[in-house]
Motif scaffolding. Structure first.
Motif, PDB file in Angstrom:
ATOM      1  N   VAL A 130      70.809  19.656  44.320  1.00  0.00           N
ATOM      2  CA  VAL A 130      70.717  19.784  42.855  1.00  0.00           C
ATOM      3  C   VAL A 130      70.739  18.430  42.140  1.00  0.00           C
ATOM      4  CG1 VAL A 130      73.202  20.120  42.451  1.00  0.00           C
ATOM      5  CG2 VAL A 130      71.546  21.125  40.876  1.00  0.00           C
ATOM      6  N   SER A 146      67.229  16.818  42.570  1.00  0.00           N
ATOM      7  CA  SER A 146      66.209  17.664  41.933  1.00  0.00           C
ATOM      8  C   SER A 146      66.306  17.627  40.407  1.00  0.00           C
ATOM      9  CB  SER A 146      66.325  19.104  42.417  1.00  0.00           C
ATOM     10  OG  SER A 146      66.059  19.167  43.794  1.00  0.00           O
ATOM     11  N   THR A 147      67.532  17.659  39.883  1.00  0.00           N
ATOM     12  CA  THR A 147      67.642  17.640  38.416  1.00  0.00           C
ATOM     13  C   THR A 147      67.238  16.281  37.865  1.00  0.00           C
ATOM     14  OG1 THR A 147      70.004  17.196  38.564  1.00  0.00           O
ATOM     15  CG2 THR A 147      69.389  19.451  38.164  1.00  0.00           C
ATOM     16  N   PHE A 155      68.340  27.127  40.142  1.00  0.00           N
ATOM     17  CA  PHE A 155      69.730  26.666  40.189  1.00  0.00           C
ATOM     18  C   PHE A 155      70.655  27.666  39.517  1.00  0.00           C
ATOM     19  CE2 PHE A 155      67.426  22.549  40.525  1.00  0.00           C
ATOM     20  CZ  PHE A 155      67.789  22.313  41.833  1.00  0.00           C
ATOM     21  N   LYS A 156      71.939  27.540  39.838  1.00  0.00           N
ATOM     22  CA  LYS A 156      72.947  28.485  39.360  1.00  0.00           C
ATOM     23  C   LYS A 156      73.861  27.778  38.367  1.00  0.00           C
ATOM     24  CE  LYS A 156      76.146  29.788  42.316  1.00  0.00           C
ATOM     25  NZ  LYS A 156      76.726  30.441  43.499  1.00  0.00           N
ATOM     26  N   TRP A 193      75.552  22.656  37.023  1.00  0.00           N
ATOM     27  CA  TRP A 193      74.554  23.432  37.768  1.00  0.00           C
ATOM     28  C   TRP A 193      74.786  23.232  39.250  1.00  0.00           C
ATOM     29  CZ3 TRP A 193      71.142  26.881  35.694  1.00  0.00           C
ATOM     30  CH2 TRP A 193      70.997  26.850  34.304  1.00  0.00           C
ATOM     31  N   GLU A 194      74.521  24.278  40.014  1.00  0.00           N
ATOM     32  CA  GLU A 194      74.806  24.269  41.449  1.00  0.00           C
ATOM     33  C   GLU A 194      73.575  24.704  42.242  1.00  0.00           C
ATOM     34  OE1 GLU A 194      78.724  25.895  42.906  1.00  0.00           O
ATOM     35  OE2 GLU A 194      77.394  27.306  43.943  1.00  0.00           O
ATOM     36  N   GLY A 195      73.397  24.099  43.412  1.00  0.00           N
ATOM     37  CA  GLY A 195      72.331  24.541  44.312  1.00  0.00           C
ATOM     38  C   GLY A 195      71.952  23.453  45.300  1.00  0.00           C
ATOM     39  N   PHE A 254      66.136  24.805  34.332  1.00  0.00           N
ATOM     40  CA  PHE A 254      67.024  24.807  35.509  1.00  0.00           C
ATOM     41  C   PHE A 254      67.180  26.227  36.061  1.00  0.00           C
ATOM     42  CE2 PHE A 254      68.759  20.956  33.209  1.00  0.00           C
ATOM     43  CZ  PHE A 254      68.093  20.060  34.018  1.00  0.00           C
ATOM     44  N   GLN A 265      76.847  20.255  43.337  1.00  0.00           N
ATOM     45  CA  GLN A 265      76.926  20.467  41.885  1.00  0.00           C
ATOM     46  C   GLN A 265      76.567  19.196  41.132  1.00  0.00           C
ATOM     47  OE1 GLN A 265      80.961  21.859  41.263  1.00  0.00           O
ATOM     48  NE2 GLN A 265      80.387  23.976  41.722  1.00  0.00           N
TER      49      GLN A 265
END
Ligand code: GDP
Ligand code: MG
Length: 185
Positions: A115, A118-119, A41-42, A110-112, A36, A14
């Motif tokens: 993450v 990547s973010t 991502f979630k 955001w989760e994944g 996102f 996260q």
């Protein structure tokens, strides 16, 4: 609907993302969230809030009249001091506080998979003037002092920062049905 099985731990990393006050004013919230979301991502937590500004002689001031003085806010100056702990000695710190209290901001978790890294890559260089085209800062901003978004810089920082901005029960654990399409079997 059959509930999805829980995702494995590597898909559960996260990070904290803030859509900063300049971006809210400029109606960029949807653009940032959309990037996102489209990446895959979630979203597991989100809220709009304004960190009140400390004004000489007037105390904490925000957009609404304070009737439950002195602590009617879930956020305060201390939140930003904790969040930007590493910058408190910098000459631009007062300007940074003024910027971050200048209006509402959107805080999100955001989760994944991967993450955090990547973010950060999607957000781009801290200095918007250096940020690559295609990144959020490179596409949507001009200057380091108005750089649109925050994203945590490591997994450890993310854990700490999520704790600054969110209560545990504000995070929603949910399984997204598209996982086999975004991650494979
Ligand atoms: P980030 O992780 O890419 O956001 O960068 P930092 O953690 O180094 O800095 C946090 C935030 O402080 C940045 O996103 C900017 O909003 C602000 N900031 C950093 N450097 C400067 C600067 O030189 N001048 C001003 N005005 N703000 C800065
Ligand atoms: Mg940082």
């Amino acid at each position: 609907v059959t509930p999805c099985p829980p995702a494995p731990p590597e898909l559960r990393e996260q990070t904290l993302v803030l859509v900063k006050p300049d971006a809210v004013q400029r109606r960029l919230v949807g653009d940032v969230i959309g990037r996102f979301e489209r990446r895959g991502f979630k979203l597991v937590a989100m809220k709009l809030l304004q960190v009140p500004e400390l004004q000489e002689g007037r105390g904490y001031v925000c957009g609404y009249p304070c009737i439950i003085a002195p602590r009617c806010h879930q956020a305060d100056r201390g939140l930003l001091d904790r969040h930007y702990q590493h910058l408190q000695q910098k000459p631009f710190y007062p300007a940074l506080l003024a910027y971050m209290t200048s209006g509402p901001l959107v805080a999100m978790v955001w989760e994944g998979y991967n993450v955090v890294r990547s973010t950060r890559a999607m957000v781009g260089d801290t200095d918007s003037a250096q940020a690559a085209a295609g990144t959020i800062r490179g596409d949507l901003s001009m200057h380091v002092s108005r750089n649109v978004v925050h994203a945590s810089d490591s997994v450890e920082t993310a854990l700490r920062e999520i704790g600054f901005w969110f209560q545990r029960d504000e995070l929603v654990a949910w399984e997204s049905g598209d996982s086999q399409y975004t991650y494979g079997p």
